[in-house]
Design an enzyme around this catalytic site. Sequence first.
Site, PDB file in Angstrom:
ATOM      1  CB  SER A 110      -0.962   0.008   1.185  1.00  0.00           C
ATOM      2  OG  SER A 110      -2.062  -0.816   0.903  1.00  0.00           O
ATOM      3  CB  ALA A 173      -8.123 -12.586   0.510  1.00  0.00           C
ATOM      4  CE1 TYR A 213      -5.080   2.470   3.924  1.00  0.00           C
ATOM      5  CE2 TYR A 213      -5.849   0.308   3.246  1.00  0.00           C
ATOM      6  CZ  TYR A 213      -4.911   1.318   3.184  1.00  0.00           C
ATOM      7  OH  TYR A 213      -3.814   1.187   2.371  1.00  0.00           O
ATOM      8  CB  SER A 214     -12.093   1.309   1.407  1.00  0.00           C
ATOM      9  OG  SER A 214     -12.563   0.531   0.316  1.00  0.00           O
ATOM     10  CG  ASN A 215      -6.933  -2.064   0.098  1.00  0.00           C
ATOM     11  OD1 ASN A 215      -5.854  -1.515   0.184  1.00  0.00           O
ATOM     12  ND2 ASN A 215      -7.360  -2.915   1.020  1.00  0.00           N
ATOM     13  N   GLY A 360       2.765  -0.733   4.099  1.00  0.00           N
ATOM     14  CA  GLY A 360       2.125  -1.696   3.230  1.00  0.00           C
ATOM     15  C   GLY A 360       2.421  -3.102   3.689  1.00  0.00           C
TER      16      GLY A 360
END
Length: 421
Positions: A110, A173, A213-215, A360
């Site tokens: 990240s 995942a 937090y969100s990818n 990350g």
Amino acid sequence: MPMTVHVPESSSRRGPRAAGRRLPGRATAALLTATALLAGFAPAARAGAPQRTPSPSQLQRDADAVRDAGVTGVQVRLTTDRGTRTVRSGTGDLSTGRPVPRDGYIRIGSNTKTFVATVVLQLVGEGRLSLDDTLDRWLPGVVRGHGNDGRRITVRQLLQHTSGLPDYIGEVAPHPSAAEYHRNRWTPYSSARRVALALRHPPAFAPGTRWQYSNTNYVLAGMVIRAVTGHSWEQEVRSRILLPLRLAHTVAPGDDPYLPRPHANDYQQFAPGAPLIDTTVAYLPFDGDADGALISSTADTTAFFAALGRGRLLAPAQLAEMRRAVAVPGDPGTPPGSRYGLGLSWTPLTCGGGYWGHGGDGYGSMVWPATTADGRTTVTVSLHSRPGDPDTADRQIRATTGLIDHALCDARDTANGAVRG
């Protein structure tokens, strides 16, 4: 009791191309913690504690402490006005016992977000888009469904994780395990597919009302870069950052899952007491997009964050926007005062002030860069294994952030001519 190690088939190959990395958000806190909080485990406050005398061996002792917390291999790079120091500890290969390569290739996960945010802010500085543009202006109709609405989300909210968008990671995942890793690691996903998976879920909150937090935010940021420039985020990162800074060991590998040599192997323990699994091969479902695909080295990562702090990549107005940070919600592992800007986090130091960075992680790896506000002192720490139980994970993170705290505070003391006794 030593952990059993399972080392599968060869997980690397020679060549200029390599693999990327991402960090799961919903996929079990014991395995992979949220990137924005990676720096959130602070060492004990210094008040009343014995003062340390800066020592040439302090960095090595701290790296050894990370190893002693159970990490298989550690590499650290520290740059100051006085020069550069690198230390290593542990092994780069549990099968052969070879040392961790000096400045080997690493998946920075990240930390990719900071590169992507820098490109977006450069485009803002050029007048090609605004942080207050809605997502729908650049990606009309892409974000719709289950209450998610791109007409209500701004570019700023994407970069700051205040959009409320759900994270796609739990979809790719859902049950982190050695079996899932081996079964799915070769499966590539497009950005559109990752976003579609996220939009199966309702938003966590109304845009701009909270932080989470969100990818998915940065997958969309990469798509915005293409919409604005006509080029992929990888191309823009290369032309705007990698080439000007001569970061020759930083690559966006696409769907190539292998690390270039030299590199240390990465190992993941998927459950407490389970064997360590060699996870050096990328997990493509979350290792291949603008939220965390880059491969780099401690030297290149350190150089990037130092250049960012020194103002070499962004004009003052855009750097100020990047550092306009909001508070991170309270968490047992988050020290008071931790904040998140636009692809950049701020963490307090025990000696006063704080540092900018990100962090990350992925299966078997973690990377922490940290830099002072002026970019004159920067440290990057790379860990090459992850445990399956939260207590061990906490010990390793505390040892790592303790290393960062010591390195930055001691560098400040040295620059100020302070002597501790």
